[in-house]
Design an enzyme around this catalytic site. Structure first.
Site, PDB file in Angstrom:
ATOM      1  N   ASP A  95    -125.723 109.677  14.995  1.00 25.51           N
ATOM      2  CA  ASP A  95    -126.946 110.501  15.025  1.00 25.51           C
ATOM      3  C   ASP A  95    -127.610 110.540  16.397  1.00 25.51           C
ATOM      4  OD1 ASP A  95    -126.950 111.470  12.479  1.00 25.51           O
ATOM      5  OD2 ASP A  95    -128.223 109.879  11.655  1.00 25.51           O
ATOM      6  N   ARG A 154    -125.768  98.312  11.109  1.00 25.48           N
ATOM      7  CA  ARG A 154    -127.095  98.608  11.688  1.00 25.48           C
ATOM      8  C   ARG A 154    -128.139  98.594  10.580  1.00 25.48           C
ATOM      9  NH1 ARG A 154    -127.578 102.718  16.679  1.00 25.48           N
ATOM     10  NH2 ARG A 154    -126.716 104.215  15.249  1.00 25.48           N
ATOM     11  N   ARG A 176    -124.154 103.301  25.922  1.00 29.90           N
ATOM     12  CA  ARG A 176    -125.468 103.779  25.507  1.00 29.90           C
ATOM     13  C   ARG A 176    -126.206 104.086  26.808  1.00 29.90           C
ATOM     14  NH1 ARG A 176    -124.418  99.914  21.245  1.00 29.90           N
ATOM     15  NH2 ARG A 176    -124.190 101.097  19.331  1.00 29.90           N
ATOM     16  N   ASP A 185    -123.511 106.066   8.263  1.00 30.42           N
ATOM     17  CA  ASP A 185    -124.940 106.354   8.073  1.00 30.42           C
ATOM     18  C   ASP A 185    -125.351 107.735   8.596  1.00 30.42           C
ATOM     19  OD1 ASP A 185    -124.566 105.744  10.731  1.00 30.42           O
ATOM     20  OD2 ASP A 185    -126.365 104.530  10.934  1.00 30.42           O
ATOM     21  N   ALA A 225    -107.055 115.044  19.296  1.00 29.36           N
ATOM     22  CA  ALA A 225    -107.086 116.340  18.602  1.00 29.36           C
ATOM     23  C   ALA A 225    -107.855 117.378  19.421  1.00 29.36           C
ATOM     24  CB  ALA A 225    -107.726 116.156  17.218  1.00 29.36           C
ATOM     25  N   GLN A 229    -115.108  93.899  13.337  1.00 30.60           N
ATOM     26  CA  GLN A 229    -115.086  95.028  12.406  1.00 30.60           C
ATOM     27  C   GLN A 229    -114.934  96.374  13.109  1.00 30.60           C
ATOM     28  OE1 GLN A 229    -118.451  94.242   9.222  1.00 30.60           O
ATOM     29  NE2 GLN A 229    -118.838  93.124  11.094  1.00 30.60           N
ATOM     30  N   THR A 245    -118.654 106.694  13.562  1.00 29.61           N
ATOM     31  CA  THR A 245    -119.375 105.415  13.461  1.00 29.61           C
ATOM     32  C   THR A 245    -118.852 104.638  12.254  1.00 29.61           C
ATOM     33  OG1 THR A 245    -121.488 104.343  12.986  1.00 29.61           O
ATOM     34  CG2 THR A 245    -121.313 106.611  12.274  1.00 29.61           C
ATOM     35  N   ASP A 292    -120.608 102.798  10.551  1.00 33.54           N
ATOM     36  CA  ASP A 292    -121.742 102.544   9.655  1.00 33.54           C
ATOM     37  C   ASP A 292    -121.849 103.503   8.449  1.00 33.54           C
ATOM     38  OD1 ASP A 292    -122.378 100.626  11.528  1.00 33.54           O
ATOM     39  OD2 ASP A 292    -123.972 101.779  12.468  1.00 33.54           O
ATOM     40  N   GLY A 305    -121.769 103.225  19.613  1.00 30.03           N
ATOM     41  CA  GLY A 305    -120.775 102.198  19.258  1.00 30.03           C
ATOM     42  C   GLY A 305    -119.408 102.832  19.044  1.00 30.03           C
TER      43      GLY A 305
HETATM   44  P1  ADP Z   1    -125.161 106.586  17.795  1.00 33.28           P
HETATM   45  O1  ADP Z   1    -124.731 107.845  18.457  1.00 33.28           O
HETATM   46  O2  ADP Z   1    -124.014 105.780  17.267  1.00 33.28           O
HETATM   47  O3  ADP Z   1    -126.264 106.794  16.782  1.00 33.28           O
HETATM   48  P2  ADP Z   1    -127.127 105.523  19.646  1.00 33.28           P
HETATM   49  O4  ADP Z   1    -128.269 105.719  18.724  1.00 33.28           O
HETATM   50  O5  ADP Z   1    -127.044 104.268  20.422  1.00 33.28           O
HETATM   51  O6  ADP Z   1    -125.728 105.599  18.928  1.00 33.28           O
HETATM   52  O7  ADP Z   1    -127.132 106.767  20.652  1.00 33.28           O
HETATM   53  C1  ADP Z   1    -126.108 106.917  21.606  1.00 33.28           C
HETATM   54  C2  ADP Z   1    -126.678 107.567  22.845  1.00 33.28           C
HETATM   55  O8  ADP Z   1    -127.142 108.888  22.529  1.00 33.28           O
HETATM   56  C3  ADP Z   1    -127.905 106.869  23.419  1.00 33.28           C
HETATM   57  O9  ADP Z   1    -127.566 105.777  24.232  1.00 33.28           O
HETATM   58  C4  ADP Z   1    -128.514 107.981  24.229  1.00 33.28           C
HETATM   59  O10 ADP Z   1    -127.848 108.164  25.454  1.00 33.28           O
HETATM   60  C5  ADP Z   1    -128.240 109.220  23.366  1.00 33.28           C
HETATM   61  N1  ADP Z   1    -129.429 109.516  22.551  1.00 33.28           N
HETATM   62  C6  ADP Z   1    -129.887 108.846  21.483  1.00 33.28           C
HETATM   63  N2  ADP Z   1    -131.032 109.389  21.018  1.00 33.28           N
HETATM   64  C7  ADP Z   1    -131.312 110.432  21.840  1.00 33.28           C
HETATM   65  C8  ADP Z   1    -132.372 111.390  21.908  1.00 33.28           C
HETATM   66  N3  ADP Z   1    -133.360 111.386  21.012  1.00 33.28           N
HETATM   67  N4  ADP Z   1    -132.325 112.320  22.884  1.00 33.28           N
HETATM   68  C9  ADP Z   1    -131.319 112.336  23.780  1.00 33.28           C
HETATM   69  N5  ADP Z   1    -130.287 111.464  23.765  1.00 33.28           N
HETATM   70  C10 ADP Z   1    -130.283 110.521  22.821  1.00 33.28           C
HETATM   71  O1  F6P Z   2    -123.324 101.534  15.098  1.00 33.91           O
HETATM   72  C1  F6P Z   2    -122.212 100.701  15.071  1.00 33.91           C
HETATM   73  C2  F6P Z   2    -122.621  99.262  15.232  1.00 33.91           C
HETATM   74  O2  F6P Z   2    -121.446  98.451  15.200  1.00 33.91           O
HETATM   75  C3  F6P Z   2    -123.638  98.750  14.219  1.00 33.91           C
HETATM   76  O3  F6P Z   2    -123.027  98.435  12.983  1.00 33.91           O
HETATM   77  C4  F6P Z   2    -124.240  97.597  14.945  1.00 33.91           C
HETATM   78  O4  F6P Z   2    -125.562  97.381  14.531  1.00 33.91           O
HETATM   79  C5  F6P Z   2    -124.227  98.038  16.372  1.00 33.91           C
HETATM   80  O5  F6P Z   2    -123.253  99.054  16.482  1.00 33.91           O
HETATM   81  C6  F6P Z   2    -123.903  96.934  17.339  1.00 33.91           C
HETATM   82  O6  F6P Z   2    -124.008  97.423  18.631  1.00 33.91           O
HETATM   83  P1  F6P Z   2    -123.528  96.639  19.936  1.00 33.91           P
HETATM   84  O7  F6P Z   2    -122.064  96.919  20.094  1.00 33.91           O
HETATM   85  O8  F6P Z   2    -124.332  97.236  21.034  1.00 33.91           O
HETATM   86  O9  F6P Z   2    -123.779  95.187  19.703  1.00 33.91           O
END
Ligand code: ADP
Ligand code: F6P
Length: 339
Positions: free
Chosen positions: A122, A190, A91, A148, A41, A271, A144, A146, A30
Site C-alpha cells: 500500500d 506488520r 524504504r 494486507d 514477467a 519468513q 507483500t 502480509d 519489504g
Molecule cells: P509497502 O509498500 O510494503 O506498504 P512501505 O509502507 O514501507 O511499504 O512503503 C514503501 C515506500 O513507499 C516508502 O518507503 C516510501 O518511499 C513510499 N511511500 C509510502 N507512503 C507514501 C506516501 N504516502 N506518499 C509517497 N510515497 C510513499
Molecule cells: O511488510 C512486510 C514485513 O515483513 C512485515 O511483516 C514486517 O512488519 C516488516 O516487513 C519488517 O520490516 P523490516 O524488513 O524493515 O524489518
C-alpha cells in the site's frame, strides 16, 4: 473495477498506445518471494511487445539516485525460482515529500520512462499515485507477505511465507511436544493477522493472537493452558502476530502463572526469504504481465489485483480506500478445532 479475461487480453495484445515506448520497473517496501517472477514477467511481456525496459534499483530511493539500468530478456534468466528481488528494495523517506515526488517524476521523464510498474504494498502504491498525478503512468502490483492489501485477495509472497512459517512451526511443535511445553511462536504481518491466522489453522495451534483481536484476556489464556493440560494435551501452541509482539515477556508471564515451561520463538525475516511457491510464481507472472498490458492500453494510476477468481485492476485511490477484515467465522473455526 475492470475485469480482464483471456479474450479481452488477446484483443489488446497488438493495441499499444503510441506514447508507451519504455517501461520501468521497481520493487519497493519489504521484499517478498515471487517479486523476481513479477519483474521477469514485466521485462519479457514488455520486450515481447517491442518495448524497451528499464530496471530501477533500490525502489524509490534508487529512482531518486538515478540507479537505472537497461534490462534484457537474459537479465531476468534464472530468476523465476529465486527469493528476494534482483532489483533490491528499500524504504525511502524523501518519496513521501512533494519535493521528492517531483524529483522522481522528473527523473522518469529524463530516462524516457513512459510507464512505471511498482511492485510493493500500500505504501508503495501511495507513491505510485503521487507519480501518476505528476504525469508518470504507473501501475501497482501487490507484493507483500502480509496479505494486507484490501483490493486483492492475493498478494505475491504470502503463499511462500505462510508455508515457510508453517514448516518452521511444525519443527517447534516437535520439541514442544517432547518437553510438554507451551510454545509461543511469533510470525510477521506488520499490523495484520493473516499470516498468524493461516499458520494457526495450518499448524493446529491452540491459540491465535492477532492485532485485530488485540484486547485478548491473558488471564483467560492462562486458564485455558491449564485446562488444556488436564485435557491430556502434550503441548500448547500459541501463534502470536508481530502486531501484538511481546512474545518473550509473555512466555515468562505464562511460565510463572502456569508452572508449565514456556518458550518463545520469533520467526522473523526467515519468513520473507526462500524460493517462491508455484502459486506465487504464477500469480506474480500474470500480474506482472498484466501491468504491462494495462500501460499499453494507456491506463495509469491503477493497481492489479485478484478478486473473486478474476485478475482485476482498480484505481489506486479507490484501492487504498478499501478495507479488509479478518474473517470472524474462520477465526472461530480455528478456535473450535483446538479443543
Ligand atoms: P509497502 O509498500 O510494503 O506498504 P512501505 O509502507 O514501507 O511499504 O512503503 C514503501 C515506500 O513507499 C516508502 O518507503 C516510501 O518511499 C513510499 N511511500 C509510502 N507512503 C507514501 C506516501 N504516502 N506518499 C509517497 N510515497 C510513499
Ligand atoms: O511488510 C512486510 C514485513 O515483513 C512485515 O511483516 C514486517 O512488519 C516488516 O516487513 C519488517 O520490516 P523490516 O524488513 O524493515 O524489518
Amino acid at each position: 473495477m475492470a475485469e480482464n479475461n483471456m479474450m479481452d487480453k488477446e484483443k489488446y495484445l497488438d493495441e499499444i498506445e503510441d506514447s508507451i515506448r519504455t517501461i520501468g520497473v521497481l520493487t519497493s517496501g519489504g521484499d517478498a518471494p515471487g517479486m523476481n517472477a513479477a519483474i521477469r514477467a514485466v521485462v519479457r511481456r514488455a520486450l515481447s511487445k517491442g518495448l524497451k525496459v528499464r530496471g530501477i534499483r533500490r525502489g524509490y530511493h534508487g529512482l531518486l539516485k538515478e540507479e537505472i539500468i537497461d534490462l534484457s530478456a537474459r537479465d531476468v534468466s534464472d530468476t523465476i525460482q529465486r527469493g528476494g528481488t534482483i532489483l533490491q528494495t528499500a524504504r525511502c523517506k524523501s518519496m513521501r515529500t512533494e519535493e521528492g515526488q517531483q524529483k522522481a517524476a522528473a527523473i522518469c521523464k529524463k530516462y524516457g520512462i513512459d510507464g512505471l510498474v511498482i511492485i510493493g504494498g500500500d505504501g508503495s502504491f501511495a507513491g505510485a499515485q503521487k507519480l501518476a498525478n505528476l504525469g508518470v503512468n504507473t501501475i501497482g502490483v501487490p507484493g507483500t507477505i502480509d496479505l494486507d492489501i484490501a483490493c486483492t485477495d492475493y498478494t505475491i509472497g504470502f503463499d511462500t511465507a505462510v508455508n515457510t512459517a508453517m514448516e518452521a512451526i511444525d519443527k517447534v511443535r516437535d520439541t514442544s511436544t517432547s518437553h510438554e511445553r507451551c510454545s509461543i511462536i511469533e510470525v510477521m504481518g506488520r499490523d495484520a493477522g493473516y499470516l498468524a491466522l493461516w499458520c494457526g489453522i495450518a499448524n493446529g495451534a491452540e491459540r491465535i493472537l492477532m492485532p485485530e483481536e488485540h484486547d485478548f484476556d491473558e488471564q483467560a489464556l492462562i486458564e485455558d493452558i491449564m485446562k488444556n493440560k488436564k485435557r491430556g494435551k502434550k503441548n500448547y501452541i500459541i501463534i502470536n502476530a508481530e502486531g501484538i509482539g511481546d512474545s518473550i515477556n509473555m512466555a515468562k508471564r505464562i511460565e510463572e502463572a502456569t508452572g508449565i515451561e514456556t518458550r518463545a520463538t520469533i520467526l522473523g525475516h526467515m519468513q520473507r526469504g526462500g524460493s517462491p511457491t508455484c502459486k506465487d510464481r504464477v500469480y506474480a507472472s500474470i500480474m506482472g504481465a498484466m501491468a504491462v498490458d494495462l500501460l499499453c492500453q494507456g491506463k495509469t494510476n491503477r493497481v492489479v489485483g485478484y478478486k473473486n477468481g478474476q485478475y482485476v485492476d482498480y484505481d489506486i485511490e479507490e484501492a487504498l480506500a478499501m478495507k479488509k477484515t479478518i474473517s470472524e467465522y474462520q477465526y472461530n473455526i480455528a478456535k473450535s478445532l483446538a479443543i
